[in-house]
Design an enzyme around this catalytic site. Structure first.
Site, PDB file in Angstrom:
ATOM      1  N   ARG A 255       0.669  -1.281  -0.018  1.00 54.39           N
ATOM      2  CA  ARG A 255       0.175   0.065   0.032  1.00 54.39           C
ATOM      3  C   ARG A 255       0.856   1.238  -0.037  1.00 54.39           C
ATOM      4  NH1 ARG A 255      -2.660  -3.533  -1.039  1.00 54.39           N
ATOM      5  NH2 ARG A 255      -4.491  -4.167  -0.048  1.00 54.39           N
TER       6      ARG A 255
ATOM      7  N   SER B 179     -10.863  -0.407   3.359  1.00 53.28           N
ATOM      8  CA  SER B 179     -10.320  -1.018   4.588  1.00 53.28           C
ATOM      9  C   SER B 179      -9.507   0.571   5.266  1.00 53.28           C
ATOM     10  CB  SER B 179      -8.995  -1.383   4.359  1.00 53.28           C
ATOM     11  OG  SER B 179      -9.227  -2.746   3.651  1.00 53.28           O
TER      12      SER B 179
ATOM     13  N   GLU C 200      -5.290   3.743   6.575  1.00 47.77           N
ATOM     14  CA  GLU C 200      -4.741   3.752   4.926  1.00 47.77           C
ATOM     15  C   GLU C 200      -5.309   4.992   4.152  1.00 47.77           C
ATOM     16  OE1 GLU C 200      -5.663   0.077   2.822  1.00 47.77           O
ATOM     17  OE2 GLU C 200      -6.586   1.354   1.468  1.00 47.77           O
TER      18      GLU C 200
HETATM   19  C1  LIG Z   1     -15.262  -0.170  -1.169  1.00 47.60           C
HETATM   20  C2  LIG Z   1     -13.994   0.032  -1.167  1.00 47.60           C
HETATM   21  C3  LIG Z   1     -13.135  -0.959  -1.273  1.00 47.60           C
HETATM   22  C4  LIG Z   1     -11.711  -0.862  -1.607  1.00 47.60           C
HETATM   23  N1  LIG Z   1     -10.999  -2.100  -1.693  1.00 47.60           N
HETATM   24  C5  LIG Z   1      -9.607  -1.947  -1.860  1.00 47.60           C
HETATM   25  C6  LIG Z   1      -8.676  -3.001  -2.164  1.00 47.60           C
HETATM   26  O1  LIG Z   1      -9.152  -4.221  -2.260  1.00 47.60           O
HETATM   27  N2  LIG Z   1      -7.339  -2.620  -2.180  1.00 47.60           N
HETATM   28  C7  LIG Z   1      -6.874  -1.394  -2.357  1.00 47.60           C
HETATM   29  O2  LIG Z   1      -5.780  -1.283  -2.281  1.00 47.60           O
HETATM   30  N3  LIG Z   1      -7.706  -0.155  -2.263  1.00 47.60           N
HETATM   31  C8  LIG Z   1      -8.968  -0.434  -1.816  1.00 47.60           C
HETATM   32  N4  LIG Z   1      -9.779   0.579  -1.781  1.00 47.60           N
HETATM   33  C9  LIG Z   1      -9.189   2.170  -1.734  1.00 47.60           C
HETATM   34  C10 LIG Z   1      -9.191   2.694  -3.011  1.00 47.60           C
HETATM   35  O3  LIG Z   1     -10.245   2.277  -3.735  1.00 47.60           O
HETATM   36  C11 LIG Z   1      -8.039   2.698  -3.699  1.00 47.60           C
HETATM   37  O4  LIG Z   1      -6.776   3.206  -3.153  1.00 47.60           O
HETATM   38  C12 LIG Z   1      -8.208   3.432  -5.304  1.00 47.60           C
HETATM   39  O5  LIG Z   1      -6.998   3.452  -5.841  1.00 47.60           O
HETATM   40  C13 LIG Z   1      -8.251   4.874  -5.115  1.00 47.60           C
HETATM   41  O6  LIG Z   1      -8.544   5.536  -6.251  1.00 47.60           O
HETATM   42  P1  LIG Z   1      -9.213   6.870  -6.491  1.00 47.60           P
HETATM   43  O7  LIG Z   1      -9.393   7.315  -7.893  1.00 47.60           O
HETATM   44  O8  LIG Z   1     -10.558   6.859  -5.767  1.00 47.60           O
HETATM   45  O9  LIG Z   1      -8.306   7.944  -5.668  1.00 47.60           O
HETATM   46  P2  LIG Z   1      -8.407   9.073  -4.604  1.00 47.60           P
HETATM   47  O10 LIG Z   1      -8.978   8.683  -3.458  1.00 47.60           O
HETATM   48  O11 LIG Z   1      -9.337  10.093  -5.338  1.00 47.60           O
HETATM   49  O12 LIG Z   1      -7.065   9.442  -4.368  1.00 47.60           O
HETATM   50  C14 LIG Z   1      -6.124   8.759  -3.658  1.00 47.60           C
HETATM   51  C15 LIG Z   1      -4.823   9.383  -3.755  1.00 47.60           C
HETATM   52  O13 LIG Z   1      -4.148   9.579  -4.823  1.00 47.60           O
HETATM   53  C16 LIG Z   1      -3.745  10.523  -5.398  1.00 47.60           C
HETATM   54  N5  LIG Z   1      -4.129  10.601  -6.712  1.00 47.60           N
HETATM   55  C17 LIG Z   1      -5.300  10.278  -7.371  1.00 47.60           C
HETATM   56  N6  LIG Z   1      -5.112  10.368  -8.639  1.00 47.60           N
HETATM   57  C18 LIG Z   1      -3.893  10.836  -9.011  1.00 47.60           C
HETATM   58  C19 LIG Z   1      -3.184  11.074 -10.155  1.00 47.60           C
HETATM   59  N7  LIG Z   1      -3.681  11.217 -11.178  1.00 47.60           N
HETATM   60  N8  LIG Z   1      -1.737  11.610  -9.871  1.00 47.60           N
HETATM   61  C20 LIG Z   1      -1.300  11.666  -8.632  1.00 47.60           C
HETATM   62  N9  LIG Z   1      -2.025  11.420  -7.506  1.00 47.60           N
HETATM   63  C21 LIG Z   1      -3.286  11.060  -7.460  1.00 47.60           C
HETATM   64  C22 LIG Z   1      -4.946  11.526  -4.382  1.00 47.60           C
HETATM   65  O14 LIG Z   1      -4.460  12.945  -4.308  1.00 47.60           O
HETATM   66  C23 LIG Z   1      -4.835  10.769  -3.239  1.00 47.60           C
HETATM   67  O15 LIG Z   1      -3.693  10.961  -2.500  1.00 47.60           O
HETATM   68  C24 LIG Z   1     -11.310   0.536  -1.488  1.00 47.60           C
HETATM   69  C25 LIG Z   1     -12.061   1.626  -1.487  1.00 47.60           C
HETATM   70  C26 LIG Z   1     -13.436   1.338  -1.070  1.00 47.60           C
HETATM   71  C27 LIG Z   1     -14.305   2.463  -1.054  1.00 47.60           C
END
Ligand SMILES: Cc1cc2nc3c(=O)[nH]c(=O)nc-3n(C[C@H](O)[C@H](O)[C@H](O)COP(=O)(O)OP(=O)(O)OC[C@H]3O[C@@H](n4cnc5c(N)ncnc54)[C@H](O)[C@@H]3O)c2cc1C
Length: 339
Positions: free
Chosen positions: A163, A237, A333
Protein backbone atom coordinates in the site's frame (compact mmCIF):
# COMPACT_ATOMS: atom_id res chain seq x y z
CA UNK A 1 -11.45 26.57 -16.42
CA UNK A 2 -12.14 26.85 -12.67
CA UNK A 3 -15.49 26.08 -11.12
CA UNK A 4 -15.87 27.99 -7.85
CA UNK A 5 -17.27 26.51 -4.60
CA UNK A 6 -17.63 23.14 -6.34
CA UNK A 7 -19.62 20.49 -4.48
CA UNK A 8 -17.62 17.28 -3.91
CA UNK A 9 -20.23 15.42 -1.84
CA UNK A 10 -20.71 12.76 -4.49
CA UNK A 11 -17.00 12.80 -5.40
CA UNK A 12 -15.78 11.26 -2.10
CA UNK A 13 -16.79 7.70 -1.24
CA UNK A 14 -17.49 8.57 2.43
CA UNK A 15 -20.17 10.91 1.07
CA UNK A 16 -19.10 13.72 3.38
CA UNK A 17 -20.49 17.15 2.61
CA UNK A 18 -17.48 18.86 1.00
CA UNK A 19 -16.87 21.97 -1.09
CA UNK A 20 -13.78 22.89 -3.12
CA UNK A 21 -12.80 26.53 -3.46
CA UNK A 22 -11.70 25.94 -7.09
CA UNK A 23 -12.21 22.79 -9.17
CA UNK A 24 -11.19 21.80 -12.70
CA UNK A 25 -11.43 18.58 -14.72
CA UNK A 26 -8.37 18.23 -16.96
CA UNK A 27 -8.28 16.31 -20.24
CA UNK A 28 -5.22 17.80 -22.00
CA UNK A 29 -1.61 18.39 -20.96
CA UNK A 30 -1.70 22.05 -22.02
CA UNK A 31 -4.78 22.63 -19.81
CA UNK A 32 -2.90 20.93 -16.97
CA UNK A 33 0.01 23.32 -17.53
CA UNK A 34 -2.23 26.40 -17.44
CA UNK A 35 -4.01 25.07 -14.32
CA UNK A 36 -0.63 24.62 -12.62
CA UNK A 37 0.39 28.16 -13.67
CA UNK A 38 -2.79 29.54 -11.99
CA UNK A 39 -2.08 27.42 -8.92
CA UNK A 40 1.48 28.79 -8.67
CA UNK A 41 0.37 32.38 -9.30
CA UNK A 42 -2.30 32.22 -6.56
CA UNK A 43 -0.15 30.11 -4.26
CA UNK A 44 -3.02 27.60 -3.93
CA UNK A 45 -2.56 24.24 -2.22
CA UNK A 46 -3.41 21.45 -4.71
CA UNK A 47 -5.34 18.21 -4.35
CA UNK A 48 -5.34 15.79 -7.30
CA UNK A 49 -8.65 13.95 -7.03
CA UNK A 50 -9.47 10.59 -8.61
CA UNK A 51 -12.63 8.78 -7.56
CA UNK A 52 -12.25 10.02 -3.97
CA UNK A 53 -12.34 6.45 -2.60
CA UNK A 54 -9.12 6.61 -0.60
CA UNK A 55 -9.55 10.08 0.83
CA UNK A 56 -11.20 11.57 3.90
CA UNK A 57 -12.07 15.08 2.76
CA UNK A 58 -12.73 17.83 5.29
CA UNK A 59 -15.68 20.20 4.86
CA UNK A 60 -13.88 22.91 2.88
CA UNK A 61 -10.96 22.37 0.49
CA UNK A 62 -9.08 25.64 0.05
CA UNK A 63 -7.02 26.31 -3.09
CA UNK A 64 -7.44 23.95 -6.04
CA UNK A 65 -8.79 20.49 -6.71
CA UNK A 66 -8.05 19.00 -10.13
CA UNK A 67 -9.38 15.79 -11.54
CA UNK A 68 -7.35 14.07 -14.27
CA UNK A 69 -9.80 12.97 -16.95
CA UNK A 70 -7.31 11.62 -19.51
CA UNK A 71 -9.10 8.65 -21.10
CA UNK A 72 -8.25 5.78 -23.44
CA UNK A 73 -6.96 2.21 -23.45
CA UNK A 74 -4.31 1.27 -26.08
CA UNK A 75 -2.31 -1.86 -26.77
CA UNK A 76 1.25 -0.61 -27.37
CA UNK A 77 3.03 -3.87 -28.05
CA UNK A 78 1.68 -7.33 -28.56
CA UNK A 79 4.20 -10.14 -28.56
CA UNK A 80 3.22 -13.78 -28.76
CA UNK A 81 1.82 -14.01 -25.25
CA UNK A 82 2.75 -10.65 -23.72
CA UNK A 83 1.11 -7.26 -24.30
CA UNK A 84 1.88 -3.77 -23.03
CA UNK A 85 -1.33 -1.84 -22.46
CA UNK A 86 -1.44 1.91 -21.81
CA UNK A 87 -4.43 3.38 -20.00
CA UNK A 88 -5.40 6.97 -19.24
CA UNK A 89 -5.39 8.09 -15.59
CA UNK A 90 -9.07 9.09 -15.81
CA UNK A 91 -10.36 5.62 -16.72
CA UNK A 92 -12.35 3.82 -14.03
CA UNK A 93 -10.24 0.97 -12.62
CA UNK A 94 -12.95 -1.70 -12.58
CA UNK A 95 -14.07 -0.86 -16.15
CA UNK A 96 -10.44 -1.22 -17.22
CA UNK A 97 -10.26 -4.70 -15.65
CA UNK A 98 -13.50 -5.67 -17.47
CA UNK A 99 -12.03 -4.37 -20.74
CA UNK A 100 -8.85 -6.46 -20.27
CA UNK A 101 -10.99 -9.54 -19.67
CA UNK A 102 -12.78 -8.92 -22.97
CA UNK A 103 -9.40 -8.47 -24.73
CA UNK A 104 -8.14 -11.76 -23.24
CA UNK A 105 -5.27 -10.08 -21.38
CA UNK A 106 -4.56 -11.41 -17.91
CA UNK A 107 -2.87 -10.69 -14.61
CA UNK A 108 -5.14 -8.16 -12.89
CA UNK A 109 -8.37 -10.21 -12.43
CA UNK A 110 -7.91 -10.39 -8.63
CA UNK A 111 -8.10 -6.58 -8.49
CA UNK A 112 -11.62 -6.39 -9.96
CA UNK A 113 -14.18 -4.12 -8.28
CA UNK A 114 -11.66 -1.90 -6.48
CA UNK A 115 -13.24 1.56 -6.70
CA UNK A 116 -11.45 4.59 -8.12
CA UNK A 117 -9.50 5.66 -11.19
CA UNK A 118 -6.46 4.20 -12.90
CA UNK A 119 -4.35 7.30 -12.07
CA UNK A 120 -4.68 6.69 -8.34
CA UNK A 121 -4.00 2.95 -8.48
CA UNK A 122 -0.17 3.25 -8.40
CA UNK A 123 -0.34 5.77 -5.54
CA UNK A 124 -0.95 3.10 -2.92
CA UNK A 125 -0.04 0.13 -5.15
CA UNK A 126 -3.58 -1.23 -4.85
CA UNK A 127 -3.82 -4.86 -3.86
CA UNK A 128 -6.35 -7.57 -3.08
CA UNK A 129 -6.61 -11.36 -2.96
CA UNK A 130 -2.87 -11.95 -3.17
CA UNK A 131 -2.15 -9.66 -6.15
CA UNK A 132 -0.98 -6.07 -6.24
CA UNK A 133 -0.66 -3.55 -9.05
CA UNK A 134 3.15 -3.79 -9.00
CA UNK A 135 2.90 -7.45 -10.18
CA UNK A 136 1.79 -6.31 -13.68
CA UNK A 137 3.14 -2.75 -13.73
CA UNK A 138 5.35 -1.70 -16.64
CA UNK A 139 5.80 2.09 -16.33
CA UNK A 140 3.84 5.33 -16.16
CA UNK A 141 3.85 8.86 -17.52
CA UNK A 142 3.47 11.68 -15.03
CA UNK A 143 3.76 15.44 -15.00
CA UNK A 144 6.66 16.33 -12.72
CA UNK A 145 5.79 19.58 -10.91
CA UNK A 146 9.45 20.00 -9.91
CA UNK A 147 10.94 19.95 -13.42
CA UNK A 148 7.68 21.09 -15.08
CA UNK A 149 7.85 18.34 -17.68
CA UNK A 150 6.37 14.95 -18.54
CA UNK A 151 8.48 12.05 -17.25
CA UNK A 152 8.38 8.27 -17.58
CA UNK A 153 8.81 6.30 -14.36
CA UNK A 154 9.78 2.62 -14.28
CA UNK A 155 8.78 -0.06 -11.79
CA UNK A 156 11.96 0.52 -9.76
CA UNK A 157 11.55 4.28 -9.76
CA UNK A 158 8.01 4.02 -8.33
CA UNK A 159 9.44 2.04 -5.37
CA UNK A 160 6.22 0.13 -4.69
CA UNK A 161 5.66 -1.45 -1.30
CA UNK A 162 2.65 -2.71 0.65
CA UNK A 163 0.00 0.00 0.00
CA UNK A 164 2.87 2.36 -0.74
CA UNK A 165 4.91 4.07 -3.47
CA UNK A 166 6.92 7.26 -3.93
CA UNK A 167 3.61 9.01 -4.81
CA UNK A 168 2.27 8.34 -1.31
CA UNK A 169 5.51 8.76 0.63
CA UNK A 170 8.82 10.35 -0.43
CA UNK A 171 7.47 12.34 -3.40
CA UNK A 172 3.89 13.06 -2.36
CA UNK A 173 2.53 16.00 -4.38
CA UNK A 174 5.37 16.04 -6.94
CA UNK A 175 3.92 13.88 -9.74
CA UNK A 176 0.55 14.04 -11.47
CA UNK A 177 -0.01 10.64 -13.04
CA UNK A 178 -1.21 10.96 -16.66
CA UNK A 179 -1.27 7.38 -17.91
CA UNK A 180 -0.12 3.95 -16.74
CA UNK A 181 1.30 0.98 -18.68
CA UNK A 182 0.82 -2.66 -17.67
CA UNK A 183 2.42 -5.83 -18.98
CA UNK A 184 -0.22 -8.51 -19.34
CA UNK A 185 -0.32 -12.03 -20.64
CA UNK A 186 -2.65 -13.75 -23.07
CA UNK A 187 -2.03 -16.94 -21.07
CA UNK A 188 -4.18 -17.06 -17.94
CA UNK A 189 -2.53 -18.35 -14.76
CA UNK A 190 -4.95 -18.26 -11.80
CA UNK A 191 -3.56 -16.64 -8.64
CA UNK A 192 -5.40 -18.48 -5.89
CA UNK A 193 -3.06 -18.05 -2.91
CA UNK A 194 -5.86 -16.34 -0.99
CA UNK A 195 -7.84 -19.11 0.68
CA UNK A 196 -11.36 -17.63 0.43
CA UNK A 197 -10.86 -17.10 -3.29
CA UNK A 198 -9.45 -20.60 -3.88
CA UNK A 199 -12.34 -22.18 -1.90
CA UNK A 200 -14.89 -20.20 -3.89
CA UNK A 201 -13.39 -20.92 -7.31
CA UNK A 202 -12.33 -24.52 -6.79
CA UNK A 203 -15.39 -25.47 -4.74
CA UNK A 204 -17.69 -25.31 -7.75
CA UNK A 205 -16.34 -28.21 -9.83
CA UNK A 206 -13.04 -29.78 -10.75
CA UNK A 207 -12.49 -27.93 -14.05
CA UNK A 208 -9.53 -25.50 -13.99
CA UNK A 209 -10.88 -21.98 -13.39
CA UNK A 210 -11.03 -19.54 -16.30
CA UNK A 211 -10.10 -15.87 -15.99
CA UNK A 212 -13.81 -15.09 -16.04
CA UNK A 213 -14.42 -17.51 -13.12
CA UNK A 214 -11.77 -15.73 -11.01
CA UNK A 215 -13.01 -12.28 -11.98
CA UNK A 216 -16.58 -13.24 -11.08
CA UNK A 217 -15.51 -14.89 -7.81
CA UNK A 218 -13.61 -11.76 -6.76
CA UNK A 219 -16.66 -9.59 -7.56
CA UNK A 220 -19.02 -11.95 -5.68
CA UNK A 221 -16.81 -12.19 -2.57
CA UNK A 222 -16.21 -8.45 -2.45
CA UNK A 223 -19.92 -7.67 -2.91
CA UNK A 224 -20.84 -10.00 -0.03
CA UNK A 225 -18.34 -8.41 2.37
CA UNK A 226 -17.91 -4.75 1.47
CA UNK A 227 -20.49 -1.96 1.51
CA UNK A 228 -21.19 -0.19 -1.78
CA UNK A 229 -20.08 3.44 -1.24
CA UNK A 230 -23.13 4.91 -3.02
CA UNK A 231 -25.31 3.13 -0.42
CA UNK A 232 -23.10 3.30 2.70
CA UNK A 233 -20.24 5.81 2.64
CA UNK A 234 -16.80 4.27 3.27
CA UNK A 235 -13.23 4.16 1.98
CA UNK A 236 -12.69 0.40 2.05
CA UNK A 237 -10.10 -0.76 4.61
CA UNK A 238 -9.64 2.07 7.07
CA UNK A 239 -6.48 0.59 8.60
CA UNK A 240 -3.55 -1.17 6.95
CA UNK A 241 -2.73 -4.75 7.94
CA UNK A 242 0.14 -4.41 10.44
CA UNK A 243 3.44 -6.13 9.75
CA UNK A 244 5.20 -7.44 12.87
CA UNK A 245 8.44 -9.23 13.70
CA UNK A 246 8.38 -13.05 13.88
CA UNK A 247 8.97 -13.00 17.67
CA UNK A 248 5.95 -10.75 18.31
CA UNK A 249 3.83 -12.85 15.94
CA UNK A 250 4.54 -16.07 17.87
CA UNK A 251 4.04 -14.38 21.26
CA UNK A 252 0.62 -13.19 20.08
CA UNK A 253 -0.16 -16.59 18.53
CA UNK A 254 0.55 -18.27 21.90
CA UNK A 255 -1.85 -15.92 23.62
CA UNK A 256 -4.47 -15.86 20.83
CA UNK A 257 -4.34 -19.19 18.95
CA UNK A 258 -6.94 -17.96 16.42
CA UNK A 259 -4.81 -14.96 15.45
CA UNK A 260 -5.14 -14.35 11.68
CA UNK A 261 -1.87 -13.60 9.89
CA UNK A 262 0.64 -15.01 7.47
CA UNK A 263 4.34 -14.90 6.71
CA UNK A 264 5.17 -11.75 4.76
CA UNK A 265 8.88 -11.50 4.04
CA UNK A 266 11.99 -12.76 5.87
CA UNK A 267 11.35 -12.53 9.63
CA UNK A 268 8.09 -10.60 9.21
CA UNK A 269 4.40 -11.53 9.53
CA UNK A 270 1.35 -9.63 8.30
CA UNK A 271 -1.66 -9.63 10.62
CA UNK A 272 -5.31 -9.13 9.63
CA UNK A 273 -6.19 -5.71 11.06
CA UNK A 274 -9.90 -6.60 10.69
CA UNK A 275 -9.45 -9.58 13.04
CA UNK A 276 -7.67 -7.44 15.67
CA UNK A 277 -10.44 -4.80 15.54
CA UNK A 278 -13.15 -7.44 15.66
CA UNK A 279 -11.53 -9.17 18.68
CA UNK A 280 -11.29 -5.80 20.43
CA UNK A 281 -15.10 -5.73 20.19
CA UNK A 282 -15.70 -3.02 17.56
CA UNK A 283 -17.63 -4.81 14.81
CA UNK A 284 -20.99 -3.08 14.30
CA UNK A 285 -20.14 -0.32 16.82
CA UNK A 286 -21.97 2.98 16.29
CA UNK A 287 -20.44 6.34 17.19
CA UNK A 288 -22.77 9.27 16.45
CA UNK A 289 -23.12 9.46 12.63
CA UNK A 290 -20.33 6.99 11.86
CA UNK A 291 -19.65 3.36 12.74
CA UNK A 292 -17.80 0.10 12.15
CA UNK A 293 -19.34 -2.00 9.36
CA UNK A 294 -21.15 -5.01 10.83
CA UNK A 295 -19.85 -7.50 8.20
CA UNK A 296 -16.21 -6.35 8.19
CA UNK A 297 -14.59 -4.61 11.16
CA UNK A 298 -11.85 -3.09 8.98
CA UNK A 299 -14.34 -0.80 7.25
CA UNK A 300 -15.53 2.40 8.94
CA UNK A 301 -18.75 3.83 7.55
CA UNK A 302 -20.67 7.07 7.32
CA UNK A 303 -24.17 6.21 8.58
CA UNK A 304 -25.64 9.15 6.67
CA UNK A 305 -24.93 12.35 8.50
CA UNK A 306 -21.50 11.53 9.91
CA UNK A 307 -18.63 14.02 10.07
CA UNK A 308 -14.87 13.80 9.71
CA UNK A 309 -14.52 14.73 13.41
CA UNK A 310 -16.69 11.76 14.44
CA UNK A 311 -14.71 9.48 12.15
CA UNK A 312 -11.46 10.71 13.73
CA UNK A 313 -12.83 10.11 17.25
CA UNK A 314 -13.93 6.58 16.33
CA UNK A 315 -10.61 5.72 14.68
CA UNK A 316 -8.72 7.01 17.75
CA UNK A 317 -10.83 4.84 20.08
CA UNK A 318 -10.15 1.79 17.89
CA UNK A 319 -6.43 2.60 17.68
CA UNK A 320 -6.17 2.88 21.50
CA UNK A 321 -8.05 -0.32 22.25
CA UNK A 322 -6.09 -2.43 19.71
CA UNK A 323 -2.85 -0.96 21.08
CA UNK A 324 -3.88 -1.80 24.63
CA UNK A 325 -5.08 -5.35 23.87
CA UNK A 326 -2.44 -6.50 21.36
CA UNK A 327 0.38 -3.94 21.70
CA UNK A 328 -0.02 -3.08 18.01
CA UNK A 329 -0.22 0.43 16.55
CA UNK A 330 -2.57 0.49 13.55
CA UNK A 331 -1.87 2.82 10.60
CA UNK A 332 -4.69 4.62 8.82
CA UNK A 333 -4.90 3.83 5.08
CA UNK A 334 -6.87 6.72 3.47
CA UNK A 335 -5.40 10.18 3.24
CA UNK A 336 -7.03 12.99 5.24
CA UNK A 337 -7.16 16.24 3.23
CA UNK A 338 -6.38 18.96 4.20
CA UNK A 339 -4.05 17.05 6.56
C1 LIG B 1 -15.44 -0.23 -0.93
C2 LIG B 1 -13.95 0.02 -1.15
C3 LIG B 1 -13.09 -1.05 -1.32
C4 LIG B 1 -11.72 -0.84 -1.52
N1 LIG B 1 -10.92 -1.92 -1.68
C5 LIG B 1 -9.60 -1.75 -1.89
C6 LIG B 1 -8.73 -2.88 -2.06
O1 LIG B 1 -9.19 -4.02 -2.08
N2 LIG B 1 -7.42 -2.66 -2.24
C7 LIG B 1 -6.90 -1.39 -2.27
O2 LIG B 1 -5.68 -1.26 -2.44
N3 LIG B 1 -7.69 -0.30 -2.10
C8 LIG B 1 -9.02 -0.45 -1.91
N4 LIG B 1 -9.83 0.64 -1.73
C9 LIG B 1 -9.22 1.99 -1.72
C10 LIG B 1 -9.32 2.74 -3.09
O3 LIG B 1 -10.33 2.21 -3.88
C11 LIG B 1 -8.00 2.68 -3.87
O4 LIG B 1 -6.95 3.21 -3.11
C12 LIG B 1 -8.10 3.47 -5.20
O5 LIG B 1 -6.93 3.29 -5.97
C13 LIG B 1 -8.31 4.96 -4.98
O6 LIG B 1 -8.63 5.51 -6.24
P1 LIG B 1 -9.33 6.91 -6.37
O7 LIG B 1 -9.34 7.26 -7.82
O8 LIG B 1 -10.63 6.91 -5.68
O9 LIG B 1 -8.28 7.83 -5.60
P2 LIG B 1 -8.54 9.10 -4.67
O10 LIG B 1 -9.18 8.65 -3.40
O11 LIG B 1 -9.23 10.18 -5.42
O12 LIG B 1 -7.04 9.53 -4.38
C14 LIG B 1 -6.19 8.72 -3.61
C15 LIG B 1 -4.79 9.37 -3.59
O13 LIG B 1 -4.23 9.36 -4.90
C16 LIG B 1 -3.90 10.68 -5.32
N5 LIG B 1 -4.19 10.73 -6.76
C17 LIG B 1 -5.37 10.47 -7.39
N6 LIG B 1 -5.21 10.58 -8.72
C18 LIG B 1 -3.92 10.92 -8.95
C19 LIG B 1 -3.15 11.18 -10.12
N7 LIG B 1 -3.68 11.12 -11.35
N8 LIG B 1 -1.85 11.52 -9.96
C20 LIG B 1 -1.29 11.59 -8.73
N9 LIG B 1 -1.96 11.36 -7.58
C21 LIG B 1 -3.26 11.02 -7.70
C22 LIG B 1 -4.81 11.59 -4.50
O14 LIG B 1 -4.27 12.90 -4.40
C23 LIG B 1 -4.83 10.85 -3.17
O15 LIG B 1 -3.66 11.12 -2.43
C24 LIG B 1 -11.20 0.47 -1.54
C25 LIG B 1 -12.07 1.57 -1.35
C26 LIG B 1 -13.44 1.34 -1.18
C27 LIG B 1 -14.36 2.52 -1.01
Amino acid sequence: MWEKEFNLTDRNSFGFNVKAENYAAITQIDTLESALADIAENNWPLLVLGGGSNLVLRQYIPGAVISIANMGIKVLADDEDLAIVEVGAGENWHHFIGHLLEMGLHGLENLALIPGNVGAAPVQNIGAYGVELADCFHSLTAYDRQTQSLVQLSLDECDFGYRDSIFKSAEQGRYIIWNVRFKLSSVFVPRLGYKALADYVLGKDNAPPTAHDVYKAVCDIRSSKLPVPTEIGNAGSFFENPVVAEKQYFELKDKYPNLVGHKDSAGLYKLAAGWLIDQAGWKGYVHAGVGVYDKQALVLVNRGKGTVDELTELSEMIFDSVKQKFGISLCIEPRFYPA
